[in-house]
Write a protein that holds these residues in place. Structure first.
Motif, PDB file in Angstrom:
ATOM      1  N   VAL A  57      51.607  56.250  -1.337  1.00 35.35           N
ATOM      2  CA  VAL A  57      51.249  57.285  -0.363  1.00 35.35           C
ATOM      3  C   VAL A  57      49.863  57.001   0.196  1.00 35.35           C
ATOM      4  O   VAL A  57      49.023  56.365  -0.450  1.00 35.35           O
ATOM      5  CB  VAL A  57      51.254  58.705  -0.993  1.00 35.35           C
ATOM      6  N   PHE A  58      49.641  57.478   1.414  1.00 33.57           N
ATOM      7  CA  PHE A  58      48.312  57.539   1.990  1.00 33.57           C
ATOM      8  C   PHE A  58      47.844  58.981   1.949  1.00 33.57           C
ATOM      9  O   PHE A  58      48.639  59.908   2.183  1.00 33.57           O
ATOM     10  CB  PHE A  58      48.314  57.044   3.439  1.00 33.57           C
ATOM     11  N   ILE A  59      46.573  59.189   1.649  1.00 38.11           N
ATOM     12  CA  ILE A  59      45.991  60.530   1.642  1.00 38.11           C
ATOM     13  C   ILE A  59      44.942  60.586   2.735  1.00 38.11           C
ATOM     14  O   ILE A  59      43.981  59.787   2.718  1.00 38.11           O
ATOM     15  CB  ILE A  59      45.347  60.884   0.283  1.00 38.11           C
ATOM     16  N   ALA A  60      45.129  61.478   3.683  1.00 36.79           N
ATOM     17  CA  ALA A  60      44.197  61.601   4.797  1.00 36.79           C
ATOM     18  C   ALA A  60      43.491  62.945   4.744  1.00 36.79           C
ATOM     19  O   ALA A  60      44.131  63.976   4.487  1.00 36.79           O
ATOM     20  CB  ALA A  60      44.928  61.451   6.128  1.00 36.79           C
ATOM     21  N   GLU A  61      42.198  62.912   4.985  1.00 34.53           N
ATOM     22  CA  GLU A  61      41.433  64.156   5.096  1.00 34.53           C
ATOM     23  C   GLU A  61      41.231  64.450   6.576  1.00 34.53           C
ATOM     24  O   GLU A  61      40.742  63.590   7.324  1.00 34.53           O
ATOM     25  CB  GLU A  61      40.083  64.024   4.392  1.00 34.53           C
ATOM     26  N   VAL A  62      41.612  65.654   6.974  1.00 34.64           N
ATOM     27  CA  VAL A  62      41.539  66.049   8.378  1.00 34.64           C
ATOM     28  C   VAL A  62      40.231  66.801   8.612  1.00 34.64           C
ATOM     29  O   VAL A  62      39.722  67.487   7.713  1.00 34.64           O
ATOM     30  CB  VAL A  62      42.755  66.935   8.741  1.00 34.64           C
ATOM     31  N   THR A  63      39.699  66.680   9.814  1.00 30.21           N
ATOM     32  CA  THR A  63      38.414  67.310  10.111  1.00 30.21           C
ATOM     33  C   THR A  63      38.463  68.831  10.008  1.00 30.21           C
ATOM     34  O   THR A  63      37.473  69.468   9.684  1.00 30.21           O
ATOM     35  CB  THR A  63      37.933  66.918  11.516  1.00 30.21           C
ATOM     36  N   GLY A  64      39.637  69.418  10.268  1.00 25.01           N
ATOM     37  CA  GLY A  64      39.764  70.871  10.168  1.00 25.01           C
ATOM     38  C   GLY A  64      41.194  71.263   9.839  1.00 25.01           C
ATOM     39  O   GLY A  64      42.148  70.594  10.266  1.00 25.01           O
TER      40      GLY A  64
END
Length: 387
Positions: free
Chosen positions: A209-216
């Motif tokens: 899996v890829f884990i992405a942090e979103v700006t908001g």
């Protein structure tokens, strides 16, 4: 008057001590069981409840067992709204025996712990982990369960990745908050990939899996769609969802078990309600003449009914309070016995409120029929019951 009323209720409640004691004991067991079963259900959802609102998980659209190419990271990182990115693989090793199950993830150490600030690792230990390709970090609960210490060598027997794998414990993480899972192990994805590349080149350079942090958090939906649009008609299409939705997907696989536990917990309450109702019915029947005498002396039907309700609430309340009090030490002992099977096993405030509500409901419902019967009792009919 109120003091005399409560003293009268107390004396009536314990007039038949054996019967009252057994009723309270049954109530204790029921409320305790209800609390433990509720905590088990909460533990099932702990991962979803602890998920961050601004983290997205990208996996294969077909199934989690199908990997994604590492090369996807550049396109995902370039999507507008993605602030940070990491990746992980499920390792699936066995520590000594299959029963010693705990989650193991091969991660990109630096970025992964940046995305998960709830995993608190001392700086010196983190530096040692990042420097040692065979290093690993384990959770505090995992370390306490198996006695792991910094510097220990931990050997896992591979299932997905064959062979014996030796890792050195370089750090122990604590949770930033009470509900943080502290029973996981993290190893270096780069080390895993290096070995896989040498032994099984066809499986190298892939991630689970890829884990992405979103700006908001308000951008989650748009970013999810944008990521998946990047890989439409590719050899490995993706499905991007919130971390909470990803965790709930695992819960859904065992939803029948969760539903069964919920049903059993309320069934226990229903059974003790029937027991309490029988106790109060017997009590009211035995005291029919006493209640008729009180009504003949001028006490209202409401006063007599209130005595029965008060007695029922006193018994249910006593059992409920003891049951709630015992829930905490019993839950702690149960969690220790289960080891890492339930990574998070805490009695929540909601569970305690439900326990209290159930005890109150049982007390009121058990007294309804006896109250109705006594309130409608004619004085003459009641006095005929005098032996």
């Amino acid at each position: 008057m109120s003091g005399s009323f409560f003293r009268l209720i107390f004396r009536n409640a314990w007039r038949h001590r054996l019967r009252s004691g057994l009723t309270v004991l049954g109530m204790v067991v029921a409320i305790l069981a209800f609390g433990l079963l509720g905590t088990v259900v909460d533990a099932w959802y702990a991962g979803a409840e602890g998920a961050a609102a601004n983290r997205l998980i990208t996996r294969s659209s077909i199934s989690l067992v199908f990997p994604l190419p590492l090369t996807y990271k550049d396109k995902i990182r370039a999507v507008d709204g993605v602030r940070d990115l990491s990746w992980a693989n499920w390792f699936g090793g066995i520590y000594k025996e299959p029963k010693n199950f705990f989650a193991q993830f091969a991660v990109d150490g630096e970025s992964y712990f940046r995305l998960y600030p709830e995993f608190v690792v001392p700086e010196a230990q983190m530096r040692d982990f990042l420097r040692d390709r065979k290093g690993c970090i384990v959770g505090r609960k995992l370390a306490d369960t198996y006695g792991f210490k910094v510097g220990d060598t931990l050997t896992l027997k591979g299932t997905i990745y064959a062979g014996n794998w030796d890792f050195v414990v370089r750090g122990i993480y604590d949770g930033a908050k009470k509900g943080t899972d502290q029973s996981q192990m993290f190893l270096h994805w780069a080390y895993l990939n290096e070995v896989v590349k040498a032994k099984m080149p066809g499986r190298a350079n892939n991630v689970g899996v890829f884990i992405a942090e979103v700006t908001g958090a308000d951008q989650v939906a748009a970013v999810s769609r944008a990521i998946d649009a990047e890989f439409v008609n590719s050899r490995a299409e993706t499905l991007t969802e919130t971390e909470k939705a990803f965790q709930l997907g695992f819960v859904a696989m065992t939803e029948a078990i969760v539903v069964a536990i919920r049903i059993v917990s309320y069934l226990v309450i229903f059974i003790i309600m029937a027991v309490m109702a029988n106790t109060m019915a017997m009590t009211a029947r035995e005291r029919t003449a006493e209640y008729a005498t009180l009504k003949a002396l001028g006490f209202s039907p409401g006063f007599v009914a209130a005595m029965i309700c008060g007695e029922s609430l006193m018994l249910a309340g006593a059992g409920g309070l003891i049951g709630i009090g015992l829930t905490f030490p019993v839950a702690t002992a149960f969690a220790a016995k289960m080891g890492t099977l339930f990574p998070v096993f805490n009695v929540s405030q909601a569970t305690v409120l439900l326990q209290a509500g159930c005890a109150l409901t049982v007390g009121v419902v058990a007294a309804l029929l006896p109250m109705r019967r006594v309130a409608r009792l004619a004085i003459v009919d009641g006095l005929r019951a005098v032996a």
